[in-house]
Design a protein around this motif. Sequence first.
Motif, PDB file in Angstrom:
ATOM      1  N   PRO A  83       0.844  -1.188   0.000  1.00  0.00           N
ATOM      2  CA  PRO A  83       0.000   0.000   0.000  1.00  0.00           C
ATOM      3  C   PRO A  83       0.884   1.244   0.000  1.00  0.00           C
ATOM      4  O   PRO A  83       1.760   1.390   0.846  1.00  0.00           O
TER       5      PRO A  83
ATOM      6  N   GLY B  31      -8.222  -6.595   2.644  1.00  0.00           N
ATOM      7  CA  GLY B  31      -8.904  -5.363   2.262  1.00  0.00           C
ATOM      8  C   GLY B  31     -10.399  -5.544   2.380  1.00  0.00           C
ATOM      9  O   GLY B  31     -10.898  -6.672   2.283  1.00  0.00           O
ATOM     10  N   SER B  33     -12.707  -2.189   2.088  1.00  0.00           N
ATOM     11  CA  SER B  33     -13.439  -1.046   1.529  1.00  0.00           C
ATOM     12  C   SER B  33     -13.536  -1.108   0.007  1.00  0.00           C
ATOM     13  O   SER B  33     -14.505  -0.613  -0.577  1.00  0.00           O
ATOM     14  N   GLY B  34     -12.558  -1.726  -0.655  1.00  0.00           N
ATOM     15  CA  GLY B  34     -12.572  -1.802  -2.113  1.00  0.00           C
ATOM     16  C   GLY B  34     -13.821  -2.496  -2.637  1.00  0.00           C
ATOM     17  O   GLY B  34     -14.417  -2.071  -3.634  1.00  0.00           O
ATOM     18  N   ALA B 124     -11.872   6.381   3.449  1.00  0.00           N
ATOM     19  CA  ALA B 124     -11.127   5.240   2.905  1.00  0.00           C
ATOM     20  C   ALA B 124     -10.647   5.535   1.488  1.00  0.00           C
ATOM     21  O   ALA B 124      -9.555   5.114   1.097  1.00  0.00           O
ATOM     22  N   SER B 128      -6.835   5.684   0.231  1.00  0.00           N
ATOM     23  CA  SER B 128      -6.653   4.462  -0.575  1.00  0.00           C
ATOM     24  C   SER B 128      -6.685   3.207   0.278  1.00  0.00           C
ATOM     25  O   SER B 128      -5.931   2.268   0.026  1.00  0.00           O
ATOM     26  N   GLY B 129      -7.541   3.170   1.288  1.00  0.00           N
ATOM     27  CA  GLY B 129      -7.673   1.947   2.075  1.00  0.00           C
ATOM     28  C   GLY B 129      -8.300   2.224   3.416  1.00  0.00           C
ATOM     29  O   GLY B 129      -8.454   3.385   3.803  1.00  0.00           O
ATOM     30  N   CYS B 130      -8.677   1.150   4.121  1.00  0.00           N
ATOM     31  CA  CYS B 130      -9.333   1.317   5.423  1.00  0.00           C
ATOM     32  C   CYS B 130      -8.487   0.658   6.507  1.00  0.00           C
ATOM     33  O   CYS B 130      -7.291   0.473   6.349  1.00  0.00           O
ATOM     34  N   GLY B 133      -6.921  -2.730   4.818  1.00  0.00           N
ATOM     35  CA  GLY B 133      -5.912  -2.608   3.769  1.00  0.00           C
ATOM     36  C   GLY B 133      -4.816  -1.634   4.127  1.00  0.00           C
ATOM     37  O   GLY B 133      -3.641  -1.879   3.849  1.00  0.00           O
ATOM     38  N   MET B 134      -5.184  -0.502   4.725  1.00  0.00           N
ATOM     39  CA  MET B 134      -4.180   0.521   5.006  1.00  0.00           C
ATOM     40  C   MET B 134      -3.545   0.295   6.376  1.00  0.00           C
ATOM     41  O   MET B 134      -2.334   0.106   6.488  1.00  0.00           O
ATOM     42  N   SER B 146       0.686   4.053   6.474  1.00  0.00           N
ATOM     43  CA  SER B 146      -0.218   3.254   7.297  1.00  0.00           C
ATOM     44  C   SER B 146      -0.230   3.741   8.737  1.00  0.00           C
ATOM     45  O   SER B 146      -1.282   3.793   9.382  1.00  0.00           O
TER      46      SER B 146
END
Lengths: 195, 169
Positions: A83, B31, B33-34, B124, B128-130, B133-134, B146
């Motif tokens: 990421p 992941g 949220s995607g 998110a 680019s992520g929640c 993922g992040m 992160s």
Amino acid sequence: MNLFANGTLDTPLGLLLALVVGSGFGFWLERAGFGSSRKLTAIFYLQDFAVLKVMFSAMVTAAIGLQLLAATGHVDLGALYVPESIVWPQAVGGLVFGAGFVVGGWCPGTAAVGLASGKLDALVFLVGAGLGSLAFAALQPFVGDFLHAGTCAIGSLPQALGVSPALGAAVLAAVALAAFVGATKVERIMHKRNP
Amino acid sequence: MPRPYWNPYVAGAGLGLVLLFSYLVLGTGLGASGAITRAAVVAAHGLAPAAVEQNPWLGSYYADGQNPLAYYLVAMFVGTLLGGLLSSFAAGRIAPGVERGPTAGIGLRLCLALVGGALAGIGARFASGCTSGMALSGGALLQTGSFVFTGACFAAAFALAPMVRKEWR
């Protein structure tokens, strides 16, 4: 095997394996009690630090596991999907996301588990998150440049600080242990005050 | 009576091993949220196909005749639902209802769930992520972004918590 590196994540095999990974993810989230929004939000009232304990244990387990597997040649860290660090939008996104977490009571993964346990509020949260994604599409033209602000060539924190990733993982583990001790002390104090 | 939750350190280690397995086999982390974003894009496309396809960001999900749902994060989300269902069923914890504090009304709770969900959905996409993922997956790889995301998330949640105390306690 590394489906991301092979470009085969979205093949039938990739989707099946992602389903298997997801099942494990959902299982452990629910075992931890994260199918309950009151348990998730209890950390913000210093009543129950399960969120911190579970997240830090998971992060440290995976971080140390990845470093060990990389050191013994079983995994190539450079071939993994990482990421990307884009710190300014991630700081702002984190603030907005955190507000959503305490107001809504869930995050996307735990809401899935809450929905699986029958919680209507989890379903409503997921609908809200979908609407939020669409709202982002409307915002996107105005914030497009900001979304790339703060890449600053920093990937991992150990890299930015000029130390080895193994030391980084060890420091993460030490910070987690200290947080576990502190959190347990706060829980004891709060339970004495408010049994 | 539902069975008690498992020890948080044990559950965390289990979650960490799933994440490790994901990196080993899929080459990427977890992941959530995607999949929600993709489901929302597909729902919006059902209502207004032209508007979605003409929007530069939404339309990218349909680029080159792609199906937005034929994506590994969507399969992972379905798995998360199944794993949660299995665990809550085995523990006798399936309890239909609206979870809230003892003095909070159902209507208020559901409104706040919708608003909170929308904020989380916007946040998110900015990041680019929640949390999966992040925060978690990126954190295991010690990514600077992160830790920034996780710190900001908890700072905002702690700061706002007193305002919504009645919803929870």
